[in-house]
Design a protein around this motif. Structure first.
Motif, PDB file in Angstrom:
ATOM      1  N   SER A  11       0.714  -1.225  -0.025  1.00  0.00           N
ATOM      2  CA  SER A  11      -0.067   0.065   0.086  1.00  0.00           C
ATOM      3  C   SER A  11       0.890   1.215   0.028  1.00  0.00           C
ATOM      4  CB  SER A  11      -0.899  -0.039   1.316  1.00  0.00           C
ATOM      5  OG  SER A  11      -1.546   1.407   1.304  1.00  0.00           O
ATOM      6  N   LYS A  13      -0.001   3.972   1.218  1.00  0.00           N
ATOM      7  CA  LYS A  13      -0.134   4.678   2.441  1.00  0.00           C
ATOM      8  C   LYS A  13       0.819   5.028   3.443  1.00  0.00           C
ATOM      9  CE  LYS A  13      -5.262   3.928   2.639  1.00  0.00           C
ATOM     10  NZ  LYS A  13      -6.454   3.039   3.222  1.00  0.00           N
ATOM     11  N   ALA A  18      -2.508   1.348   6.740  1.00  0.00           N
ATOM     12  CA  ALA A  18      -3.161   0.749   5.622  1.00  0.00           C
ATOM     13  C   ALA A  18      -3.503  -0.521   5.996  1.00  0.00           C
ATOM     14  CB  ALA A  18      -2.112   0.592   4.342  1.00  0.00           C
ATOM     15  N   SER A  20      -3.683  -3.109   4.069  1.00  0.00           N
ATOM     16  CA  SER A  20      -2.544  -3.949   3.666  1.00  0.00           C
ATOM     17  C   SER A  20      -1.530  -4.043   4.893  1.00  0.00           C
ATOM     18  CB  SER A  20      -2.010  -3.359   2.446  1.00  0.00           C
ATOM     19  OG  SER A  20      -2.688  -3.202   1.378  1.00  0.00           O
ATOM     20  N   PRO A  70      -3.530  -2.983  -2.166  1.00  0.00           N
ATOM     21  CA  PRO A  70      -4.850  -2.457  -2.445  1.00  0.00           C
ATOM     22  C   PRO A  70      -5.307  -2.666  -3.741  1.00  0.00           C
ATOM     23  CG  PRO A  70      -3.566  -0.689  -2.102  1.00  0.00           C
ATOM     24  CD  PRO A  70      -2.777  -1.685  -1.685  1.00  0.00           C
ATOM     25  N   LEU A  71      -6.602  -2.505  -4.177  1.00  0.00           N
ATOM     26  CA  LEU A  71      -7.016  -2.567  -5.668  1.00  0.00           C
ATOM     27  C   LEU A  71      -7.261  -1.057  -5.845  1.00  0.00           C
ATOM     28  CD1 LEU A  71      -8.017  -4.389  -7.953  1.00  0.00           C
ATOM     29  CD2 LEU A  71     -10.312  -3.666  -7.128  1.00  0.00           C
ATOM     30  N   TYR A  72      -6.365  -0.717  -6.921  1.00  0.00           N
ATOM     31  CA  TYR A  72      -6.285   0.872  -7.368  1.00  0.00           C
ATOM     32  C   TYR A  72      -7.017   0.372  -8.854  1.00  0.00           C
ATOM     33  CZ  TYR A  72      -4.079   3.409  -3.651  1.00  0.00           C
ATOM     34  OH  TYR A  72      -3.779   3.990  -2.515  1.00  0.00           O
ATOM     35  N   PHE A  74      -8.906  -1.235 -10.421  1.00  0.00           N
ATOM     36  CA  PHE A  74      -8.917  -2.546 -10.820  1.00  0.00           C
ATOM     37  C   PHE A  74      -8.022  -3.279 -11.295  1.00  0.00           C
ATOM     38  CE2 PHE A  74     -13.097  -0.234 -11.402  1.00  0.00           C
ATOM     39  CZ  PHE A  74     -13.742  -0.817 -10.547  1.00  0.00           C
ATOM     40  N   PHE A 111     -14.526  -1.601  -2.528  1.00  0.00           N
ATOM     41  CA  PHE A 111     -15.911  -1.849  -2.712  1.00  0.00           C
ATOM     42  C   PHE A 111     -16.340  -3.042  -2.090  1.00  0.00           C
ATOM     43  CE2 PHE A 111     -15.710   0.299  -7.396  1.00  0.00           C
ATOM     44  CZ  PHE A 111     -15.768   1.654  -6.809  1.00  0.00           C
ATOM     45  N   ILE A 116     -14.067  -8.445  -7.756  1.00  0.00           N
ATOM     46  CA  ILE A 116     -13.496  -7.474  -8.529  1.00  0.00           C
ATOM     47  C   ILE A 116     -12.098  -7.614  -8.452  1.00  0.00           C
ATOM     48  CG2 ILE A 116     -15.488  -5.920  -8.687  1.00  0.00           C
ATOM     49  CD1 ILE A 116     -14.097  -3.891  -6.754  1.00  0.00           C
TER      50      ILE A 116
ATOM     51  N   GLY B  49      -3.110   7.463  -1.763  1.00  0.00           N
ATOM     52  CA  GLY B  49      -4.102   6.534  -0.922  1.00  0.00           C
ATOM     53  C   GLY B  49      -4.624   7.787   0.026  1.00  0.00           C
ATOM     54  N   PHE B  51      -6.931  10.313  -0.254  1.00  0.00           N
ATOM     55  CA  PHE B  51      -8.224  10.564  -0.644  1.00  0.00           C
ATOM     56  C   PHE B  51      -8.486  12.244  -0.437  1.00  0.00           C
ATOM     57  CE2 PHE B  51      -9.367   6.192   0.127  1.00  0.00           C
ATOM     58  CZ  PHE B  51      -9.794   5.835  -1.292  1.00  0.00           C
TER      59      PHE B  51
HETATM   60  C1  LIG Z   1      -6.183   5.824  -6.713  1.00  0.00           C
HETATM   61  C2  LIG Z   1      -7.151   4.711  -5.988  1.00  0.00           C
HETATM   62  C3  LIG Z   1      -7.961   3.854  -6.839  1.00  0.00           C
HETATM   63  C4  LIG Z   1      -8.817   2.844  -5.922  1.00  0.00           C
HETATM   64  N1  LIG Z   1      -9.482   1.861  -6.882  1.00  0.00           N
HETATM   65  C5  LIG Z   1     -10.409   1.027  -6.438  1.00  0.00           C
HETATM   66  C6  LIG Z   1     -11.190   0.247  -7.212  1.00  0.00           C
HETATM   67  O1  LIG Z   1     -10.980   0.247  -8.362  1.00  0.00           O
HETATM   68  N2  LIG Z   1     -11.956  -0.648  -6.696  1.00  0.00           N
HETATM   69  C7  LIG Z   1     -12.130  -0.603  -5.329  1.00  0.00           C
HETATM   70  O2  LIG Z   1     -13.043  -1.375  -4.903  1.00  0.00           O
HETATM   71  N3  LIG Z   1     -11.442   0.138  -4.513  1.00  0.00           N
HETATM   72  C8  LIG Z   1     -10.535   0.971  -4.910  1.00  0.00           C
HETATM   73  N4  LIG Z   1      -9.645   2.017  -4.333  1.00  0.00           N
HETATM   74  C9  LIG Z   1      -9.996   1.945  -2.803  1.00  0.00           C
HETATM   75  C10 LIG Z   1      -8.840   1.096  -2.035  1.00  0.00           C
HETATM   76  O3  LIG Z   1      -8.711  -0.287  -2.766  1.00  0.00           O
HETATM   77  C11 LIG Z   1      -9.173   0.693  -0.601  1.00  0.00           C
HETATM   78  O4  LIG Z   1      -9.492   1.815  -0.007  1.00  0.00           O
HETATM   79  C12 LIG Z   1      -8.463  -0.119   0.106  1.00  0.00           C
HETATM   80  O5  LIG Z   1      -9.043  -0.646   1.476  1.00  0.00           O
HETATM   81  C13 LIG Z   1      -7.210   0.501   0.471  1.00  0.00           C
HETATM   82  O6  LIG Z   1      -6.199  -0.359   1.006  1.00  0.00           O
HETATM   83  P1  LIG Z   1      -4.918  -0.028   2.015  1.00  0.00           P
HETATM   84  O7  LIG Z   1      -5.196   0.665   3.421  1.00  0.00           O
HETATM   85  O8  LIG Z   1      -4.131  -1.322   1.963  1.00  0.00           O
HETATM   86  O9  LIG Z   1      -3.992   1.024   1.115  1.00  0.00           O
HETATM   87  C14 LIG Z   1      -9.043   2.860  -4.589  1.00  0.00           C
HETATM   88  C15 LIG Z   1      -8.264   3.880  -3.924  1.00  0.00           C
HETATM   89  C16 LIG Z   1      -7.587   4.758  -4.691  1.00  0.00           C
HETATM   90  C17 LIG Z   1      -6.788   5.549  -3.794  1.00  0.00           C
END
Ligand SMILES: Cc1cc2nc3c(=O)[nH]c(=O)nc-3n(C[C@H](O)[C@H](O)[C@H](O)COP(=O)(O)O)c2cc1C
Lengths: 227, 186
Positions: A11, A13, A18, A20, A70-72, A74, A111, A116, B49, B51
């Motif tokens: 991640s 973050k 995170a 992750s 994390p998924l970014y 897709f 989501f 996904i 990440g 937001f």
């Molecule tokens: C740039 C960006 C793109 C993201 N794209 C998706 C996405 O396509 N689908 C989804 O479900 N979440 C998406 N997310 C949300 C993250 O996957 C979610 O917040 C995740 O829990 C973050 O994990 P982490 O805390 O390990 O970084 C996106 C977040 C960011 C910042």
């Protein structure tokens, strides 16, 4: 036989913030139950501090890599891709470091629907084949941001993850003979509630920065003809 | 009509140069004014990440680098073309940083798509049509299929094609794409 595990938290973050990182911690705990000492590598910290050479040596000596991110949009975040591309380049430059290893992917998304994450798991599979490693399976998690909130439903999901991490450990320990399906972990909150709470959450976060809900709809790049 | 082309200077192979020429020629013939941005290696910081682009400075990334200019130019274009290396079946790191940092242009709220899956609403009434053109040496069918799924399965206004050195095939594929701003979902 030496059974080294390296857990990668991908991640972007700030460290510790995170999902992750949290999942990496739980995964490490699960591996420690049997006395093994997995190494956890934070991608962001490694890149920020330029420790890549050391991290890549550790990865190259591993028998199992658990890649958590994390998924970014897709697929994999830019930072995780950067790290994996650099690792591939490192192996290309040090062909003697290439060896057989098992690769696992753990992907969490924002989501609620975990499925996904499938394409992101498949990217890790393509990465594994590019470095001559064997991909095993993925764990796909919906509503990842809720995993460490103090709710009973979240705790249940966390236990599901712990069980999934045990499956990774067992699969690795048993020498990976059988094909395994990916594991899906659904969001702790029902979809309807997830939307309602999530949308309230954005407005609450905005308030911390002095923004009202209507400010969130700003259009700073509104083109003249785009109205 | 305005077109924006984003390409990865880190993978500036002879194939990319040929592709770039081709795309500029085709768009030029169709009457587009073209702006092109070639990302230098590691030019863009990665999305962290946070937001902030949704809750702190809505619509704008909090990281101050060339991404603000890229987003502004894209939102002022009818078509945004990404000439992207396909690495492990997805976008290269450089291009992915640009894509991750495109999210200021959507809203934070969760809504359901027609097929029931989750999405974020668009921030603007109209958006550029996205065209992703993937290239790479020795792309396998698996790489292609994965790249197509990543770019089209979960979004509404993206077209995807590949360039493997055959100008005519790519030109024909590009001809089949509607190169107009889209309304509604992205
Ligand atoms: C740039 C960006 C793109 C993201 N794209 C998706 C996405 O396509 N689908 C989804 O479900 N979440 C998406 N997310 C949300 C993250 O996957 C979610 O917040 C995740 O829990 C973050 O994990 P982490 O805390 O390990 O970084 C996106 C977040 C960011 C910042």
């Amino acid at each position: 036989m030496n059974r080294n595990t390296v857990i990668i938290s991908g991640s972007p973050k700030a460290p510790g913030k995170a999902a992750s990182d949290f999942l990496a911690k739980i995964t490490a705990e699960v591996f420690q139950e049997d006395g093994s000492q997995p190494r956890v590598i934070s991608v962001r910290r490694t890149l920020d501090k330029k420790y890549t050479e050391q991290a890549f040596q550790e990865m190259a000596s591993a028998d199992a890599l658990v890649i958590i991110f994390p998924l970014y949009i897709f697929c994999l975040p830019g930072i995780t891709m950067r790290f994996l591309q650099m690792y591939k380049a490192y192996l290309d430059a040090h062909p003697e470091a290439k060896k057989d290893m098992s690769v696992y992917a753990v992907v969490n998304c924002g989501f609620p629907e975990p499925q996904i994450n499938l394409e992101a798991v498949q990217v890790v599979c393509r990465f594994a084949s590019a470095i001559g490693a064997g991909f095993r399976f993925g764990v796909m998690i919906g509503g990842g941001g809720m995993l460490n909130v103090p709710l009973r439903s979240a705790k249940k999901k966390l236990e599901e993850y712990r069980a999934a991490a045990r499956q990774i450990k067992t699969d690795f320990a048993e020498g990976n003979r059988n094909r395994k399906d990916h594991i899906l972990i659904h969001s702790p909150a029902a979809r309807k509630w997830y939307f309602i709470l999530g949308n309230i959450g954005w407005s609450m976060q905005a308030r911390k920065f002095g923004n009202k809900k209507r400010d969130l709809y700003a259009k700073p790049y509104q083109p003249a003809q785009n109205t | 009509m305005q077109a924006y082309i984003l390409l990865d200077g880190e993978y500036a192979t002879p194939r990319l140069e040929k592709l770039d020429e081709l795309v500029k020629r085709v768009l030029g013939q169709k009457g587009f004014m073209i702006t092109e941005k070639r990302l230098t290696p590691q030019e863009l910081d990665f999305c962290r990440g946070c937001f902030g682009c949704w809750v702190k400075t809505p619509g704008e990334c909090v990281i101050k680098d060339s991404m603000a200019d890229i987003n502004r130019a894209m939102m002022n274009s009818d078509v945004a073309v990404y000439l992207t290396p396909v690495v492990f079946g997805q976008f290269s790191a450089n291009m992915k940083n640009a894509l991750d940092r495109w999210i200021p242009n959507i809203l934070p709220f969760f809504i359901a798509r027609a097929d029931g899956s989750t999405m974020h609403p668009a921030r603007y009434e109209k958006n550029p049509q996205f065209v992703m053109i993937g290239y790479g040496d020795g792309l396998t069918d698996e790489d292609r299929e994965l790249f197509v799924n990543i770019t089209t399965k979960h979004r509404s206004n993206g077209a995807v094609l590949f360039y493997d050195g055959d100008d005519q095939a790519t030109e024909k594929a590009l001809d089949a794409v509607s190169l107009r701003r889209t309304e509604g979902e992205v």
